[in-house]
Structure formats: structure tokens, C-alpha cells
Design an enzyme around this catalytic site. Structure first.
Site, PDB file in Angstrom:
ATOM      1  N   GLY A  82       0.799  -1.232   0.000  1.00 56.71           N
ATOM      2  CA  GLY A  82       0.000   0.000   0.000  1.00 56.71           C
ATOM      3  C   GLY A  82       0.828   1.275   0.000  1.00 56.71           C
TER       4      GLY A  82
ATOM      5  N   TYR B 207     -15.608   3.723   6.485  1.00 57.22           N
ATOM      6  CA  TYR B 207     -14.181   3.892   6.816  1.00 57.22           C
ATOM      7  C   TYR B 207     -14.040   4.436   8.244  1.00 57.22           C
ATOM      8  CZ  TYR B 207      -9.373   5.670   6.201  1.00 57.22           C
ATOM      9  OH  TYR B 207      -8.035   5.938   6.319  1.00 57.22           O
TER      10      TYR B 207
HETATM   11  N1  SER Z   1      -6.447   9.299   3.143  1.00 59.77           N
HETATM   12  C1  SER Z   1      -7.616   8.701   3.716  1.00 59.77           C
HETATM   13  C2  SER Z   1      -8.765   8.771   2.776  1.00 59.77           C
HETATM   14  O1  SER Z   1      -8.889   9.769   2.107  1.00 59.77           O
HETATM   15  C3  SER Z   1      -7.978   9.367   4.998  1.00 59.77           C
HETATM   16  O2  SER Z   1      -7.360   8.754   6.056  1.00 59.77           O
HETATM   17  O3  SER Z   1      -9.548   7.881   2.746  1.00 59.77           O
END
Ligand code: SER
Length: 320
Positions: free
Chosen positions: A11, A142
Site C-alpha cells: 500500500g 471507513y
Molecule cells: N487518506 C484517507 C482517505 O482519504 C484518509 O485517512 O480515505
């Protein structure tokens, strides 16, 4: 000597963190764990690599035992926008996966690093100078998984003494591995467009301020919180950290100062807009500063100079 397993080595953060940890702790002491996507050759060849899936604890346990792992950096996650498309998969990796890894850590005496995010906040959170301890009612899957991960990490420390530590990362800007499916990805993609001489189409509207950070600071933060003197940590997990806050117009103009012909237009993605507007404009990171000395090196100007230099060199070599 530490024996480290990184889960999510392919990642955006994992690819650079694996190399960073190998430089600090020795290549043979840092196992890179990847699932489907093959990490870059440099990562594959610089130290031990194993196929592990964050949602398959049996395989993780096998690797932990094989290498006598004592520290796990668990970076596996689906980013915010893609998690809205695949909420079940996001839950599986972000909650079931985290739980399985914490159980392995409990049984095998491992420390665990968990990266939470600005996504752990929601629109009822104070969005300016967002406090370390505040309302967390995220409206995204998320965010739900990140809050669950924060709480599980705290629980495993308090209930079982597992040495869990973690950060709330802002948008991370980098030039090695592209992020995928995040709301803050635009702040990476804009540099690539500028170097390639393309007009950038921005998915977030002008005036959407978000916290951001350049990768070298994100890597130092992960190592520094894991190395911090535990007696000084009041929080242990989910430390707010930030290095800068800007909206699309500000980053565009910062690049345009260096590349005057660079152009940007807006084509707002309503999903990303909704997510971004529910996240902090700027977090208060004083707890991280006080408890373990958080002190980022890169601001927007310094980051922009470095991003354009590195991506420019890649472009000249035909790598992008
Ligand atoms: N970079 C991530 C996102 O935009 C945020 O933690 O999902």
C-alpha cells in the site's frame, strides 16, 4: 532486537514504511506482508516477504511464529471512498481483521501499531482545531472501522496489557506508491498532473480544508510513537497528528507558483465532497507534541519543492 511484521506492504504507506523500518532495524528483521498486489522489486528483494491477508489470522499467526515477530504494523485498510462502494469488505478488513491481529498480539506478546485517520471524525465533531478527545460519530464505513480500531486498541491495552499504539493520520502525500480510493488522494494526483503537463480535474470544491502530511513525517511518526517512553503516554492510541491544512485552491496555487502554465478545473465528486466536509479542517495535535515529541519537518512549500523534484525526475526517466 525487534522482529517486525508489516501487514499491507503493497500500500501507499506500507511500501515506504517497510523500507524505512528495514533501514532502521535491519532488513532481515522486517517481514513485508502483502496480499494480492505484488510490492515493488526493491521491497520484494530487500528482506523477507510473506503472503498474508489481514482477514486470515491463521496465516498471520504462522508468520508471527516463524519469524518470532514481536511488533506488528497493521496497515491493511480500504480507503474512505472505496469503502463506501464496498462497506462489507471494509468492515471485514478494518474491524474483523484488526480484532484477529489484536488476538494474535495478545497470545504472542506483540506490540501493535494501528493507523487511525481524520476519517474517525464526523460532522458533529468540532471541525476547527479538532480536540484530541472529542465527539466521534463518523458517517462513513471507513470512519466506523477506524473508531472501532481505536477503541479495540485501547481495550486490548487496558484489559490485556497489549502494547498498542496508534495515530490519526491526515491525508498522506507521497511519490512512491499511489493511494487508491481515498478522499485525500487528489492532493497526490495534482502533483503528477502538474509534472505531466496535464490539466488537473479536482474532485473536491474550493474551500474544502483538510489536514495533510508528507510521507517522511508520516514514517517518522509511526516509528516515534512505537519507540516512545510508555510512561509519558497518556493516550497511547489515536493521536491527532497534522503537518499542514489547505484547500484545493491553495495547493494549486503553490504548484502554479513553480509551474506557471499549470491549470486546474473543478468537477466535484459528491461522495468525496460529503466525506471531506464531514472531516476536520485542522486538528489540534498538541497531545502528540507533548506526549512523544511530534514535530513535523515538511510544510506545504517544502513538500511541494520535494514532490515536484522527485516526480519530475521519475517523469524524465519515463517511469511515470
Ligand atoms: N487518506 C484517507 C482517505 O482519504 C484518509 O485517512 O480515505
Amino acid at each position: 532486537m525487534k522482529n517486525i511484521l508489516v501487514i499491507g506492504t503493497a500500500g501507499q504507506i506500507g511500501s515506504e514504511l517497510t523500507m524505512h523500518l528495514r533501514n532502521i532495524y535491519g532488513s532481515s528483521n522486517v517481514v513485508g506482508g502483502y496480499r494480492k498486489t505484488m510490492p515493488a522489486e526493491e521491497v520484494m528483494e530487500s528482506g523477507p516477504m510473506e503472503k498474508v491477508d489481514a482477514t486470515e489470522p491463521e496465516k498471520i499467526l504462522e508468520v508471527v511464529k516463524k519469524y518470532k515477530i514481536d511488533t506488528i504494523y497493521n496497515l491493511a485498510a480500504l480507503l474512505s471512498a472505496v469503502a463506501e462502494e464496498k462497506p462489507q469488505a471494509a468492515w471485514n478488513v478494518g474491524v474483523n481483521g484488526v480484532y484477529g491481529i489484536l488476538e494474535i498480539a495478545r497470545e504472542n506478546n506483540c506490540a501493535v501499531f494501528f493507523p487511525s485517520s481524520i476519517g474517525a471524525f464526523g460532522s458533529s465533531t468540532p471541525l476547527d482545531n479538532t480536540p484530541q478527545d472529542t465527539i466521534q460519530r463518523p458517517g462513513t464505513m471507513y470512519g466506523v472501522t477506524k473508531v472501532a480500531g481505536e477503541l479495540l486498541s485501547d481495550y486490548y491495552f487496558k484489559r490485556f496489557g497489549v502494547d498498542t499504539r496508534g495515530l490519526r493520520y491526515p491525508g498522506i502525500i507521497s511519490n512512491v506508491t499511489l493511494p487508491g480510493g481515498g478522499t485525500t488522494d487528489y492532493a497526490v494526483e495534482i502533483y503528477y498532473a502538474a509534472i505531466k503537463g496535464e490539466k488537473f480535474v479536482c474532485p473536491l470544491p474550493k474551500g474544502t480544508f483538510l489536514d495533510m502530511m508528507y510521507m517522511p513525517d508520516a514514517l517518522d511518526a509511526a516509528v516515534n510513537v512505537m519507540e516512545a517512553d510508555p510512561s509519558k503516554l497518556k493516550h497511547r492510541n489515536a493521536f491527532n497528528i497534522t503537518a499542514m491544512s489547505f484547500d484545493p485552491d491553495i495547493i494549486y496555487n503553490t504548484i502554479k507558483k513553480r509551474i506557471p502554465e499549470f491549470e486546474m478545473e473543478y468537477d466535484v465528486d459528491p461522495v468525496k465532497q460529503g466525506i471531506a466536509e464531514s472531516w476536520p479542517n485542522k486538528m489540534d495535535d498538541s497531545a502528540a507534541r507533548e506526549e512523544w515529541g511530534w514535530d513535523p519537518k515538511f510544510d506545504l512549500e517544502a513538500m511541494t519543492d520535494d514532490m515536484l523534484k522527485v516526480i519530475g525526475e521519475k517523469h524524465k526517466k519515463g517511469l511515470i
